[in-house]
Scaffold this motif. Structure first.
Motif, short mmCIF file in Angstrom:
data_model
loop_
_atom_site.label_atom_id
_atom_site.label_comp_id
_atom_site.label_asym_id
_atom_site.label_seq_id
_atom_site.Cartn_x
_atom_site.Cartn_y
_atom_site.Cartn_z
N SER A 75 0.82 -1.21 0.00
CA SER A 75 0.00 0.00 0.00
C SER A 75 0.85 1.27 0.00
O SER A 75 0.45 2.27 -0.57
N GLU A 76 2.02 1.23 0.65
CA GLU A 76 2.87 2.41 0.72
C GLU A 76 3.31 2.84 -0.67
O GLU A 76 3.22 4.02 -1.02
N LEU A 77 3.76 1.89 -1.48
CA LEU A 77 4.19 2.20 -2.84
C LEU A 77 3.03 2.74 -3.67
O LEU A 77 3.18 3.72 -4.39
N SER A 78 1.86 2.09 -3.54
CA SER A 78 0.71 2.53 -4.33
C SER A 78 0.25 3.92 -3.92
O SER A 78 -0.19 4.73 -4.75
N ARG A 79 0.36 4.24 -2.63
CA ARG A 79 -0.05 5.56 -2.17
C ARG A 79 0.90 6.63 -2.71
O ARG A 79 0.46 7.74 -3.05
N TYR A 80 2.18 6.34 -2.77
CA TYR A 80 3.11 7.31 -3.35
C TYR A 80 2.84 7.50 -4.84
O TYR A 80 3.00 8.60 -5.38
N GLN A 81 2.43 6.44 -5.49
CA GLN A 81 2.06 6.56 -6.90
C GLN A 81 0.82 7.44 -7.05
O GLN A 81 0.72 8.23 -8.00
N ASP A 82 -0.11 7.31 -6.10
CA ASP A 82 -1.30 8.17 -6.11
C ASP A 82 -0.92 9.63 -5.87
O ASP A 82 -1.49 10.54 -6.48
N VAL A 83 0.05 9.84 -4.96
CA VAL A 83 0.52 11.20 -4.69
C VAL A 83 1.14 11.79 -5.96
O VAL A 83 0.87 12.94 -6.33
N GLN A 96 -1.64 16.36 -0.86
CA GLN A 96 -1.32 16.63 0.54
C GLN A 96 -2.16 15.76 1.46
O GLN A 96 -1.66 15.26 2.49
N SER A 97 -3.42 15.55 1.11
CA SER A 97 -4.30 14.71 1.92
C SER A 97 -3.78 13.28 1.98
O SER A 97 -3.82 12.63 3.04
N LEU A 98 -3.28 12.78 0.85
CA LEU A 98 -2.73 11.42 0.80
C LEU A 98 -1.50 11.30 1.70
O LEU A 98 -1.33 10.30 2.41
N LEU A 99 -0.66 12.31 1.67
CA LEU A 99 0.53 12.29 2.53
C LEU A 99 0.14 12.38 4.00
O LEU A 99 0.71 11.70 4.85
N ASP A 100 -0.83 13.21 4.31
CA ASP A 100 -1.25 13.39 5.70
C ASP A 100 -1.81 12.10 6.29
O ASP A 100 -1.73 11.89 7.51
N ASP A 101 -2.37 11.25 5.45
CA ASP A 101 -2.96 10.00 5.92
C ASP A 101 -1.94 8.89 6.15
O ASP A 101 -2.27 7.83 6.67
N MET A 102 -0.68 9.12 5.75
CA MET A 102 0.34 8.10 5.89
C MET A 102 0.91 8.10 7.30
O MET A 102 1.27 9.15 7.84
N TYR A 103 1.01 6.93 7.88
CA TYR A 103 1.56 6.80 9.23
C TYR A 103 3.08 6.86 9.21
O TYR A 103 3.69 7.57 10.01
#
Length: 225
Positions: A75-83, A96-103
């Protein structure tokens, strides 16, 4: 002496890696000043440096492991791709919202935060994020290259603004700079009219400035430089 690395560093267990790094650097700087003190004070400071080093490594490791457990390993890789996709679409609010949701906020997190700040033209904030990314992953060439390009961009922007201010002063017919560094008054009648060469220089400056913007994030507008 507590054994919990987060207690030793003085941070919450849910702290981000950048917060852990900052706490570690502050405490280490304090004890580093007392290493050469005489007697038990110097010995205690040297021992605390070793304790802090171990606590920092343990806290960073636990934070990373907790991030893996909290979700899908991919999920981490996919979220960075979304960013990245959101930034490309210039949807900075979503990015920014996607980054803010990352732990887990390691070097890559700060790298993408730097990109968002850069795209908003917040150059100083972008530079700070790149510095954090390099501090967290000092061997990452991508982060180091981006930071060096950002420093050049900021230096170039300052020089470009100063030059623009000098040109504006000349256009207002007030002063112009002489070779000896002094300012000399100049009348409207004495001003030289713009020439084709002046327009060429201005165009070149704009092109070089745009090239710096592209190169900072890995692109290249002017292939020859």
């Amino acid at each position: 002496m507590p054994s919990d690395p987060f207690v030793i560093l003085g941070v919450e267990r849910g702290a981000s890696q950048s917060e852990i790094l900052e706490a570690y650097k502050q405490k280490r700087a304090y004890y580093q000043q007392h290493v050469f003190d005489e007697g038990d004070a110097g010995a205690d400071a040297a021992r605390m440096l070793e304790v802090l080093d171990n606590a920092y490594q343990d806290a960073m490791s636990q934070t990373h492991e907790a991030a893996k457990v909290s979700g899908d390993p991919d999920s981490e890789l996919s979220r960075y791709q979304d960013v990245k996709a959101a930034v490309s679409a210039r949807d900075f609010e979503k990015a920014q919202s996607l980054l803010d949701d990352m732990y887990y906020r390691g070097g890559e997190w700060h790298y993408y935060q730097a990109i968002i700040f850069y795209e908003k033209n917040w150059l100083t904030e972008s530079k700070k994020q790149l510095e954090l990314a390099v501090d967290l992953e000092p061997e990452n060439e991508k982060y180091k290259r981006a930071l060096e390009n950002m420093k050049k961009k900021i230096d170039g922007t300052g020089a470009f603004k100063q030059n623009a201010q000098q040109q504006q002063t000349q256009q207002n017919g007030q002063y112009y700079n002489t070779d000896d560094g002094y300012a000399t008054q100049r009348s409207y009648q004495q001003q030289a009219q713009p020439t084709a060469a002046d327009g060429c220089c201005t165009a070149c400056q704009c092109a070089i400035c745009a090239d710096c913007c592209c190169e900072c994030m890995g692109g290249d507008l002017i292939r020859c430089c």
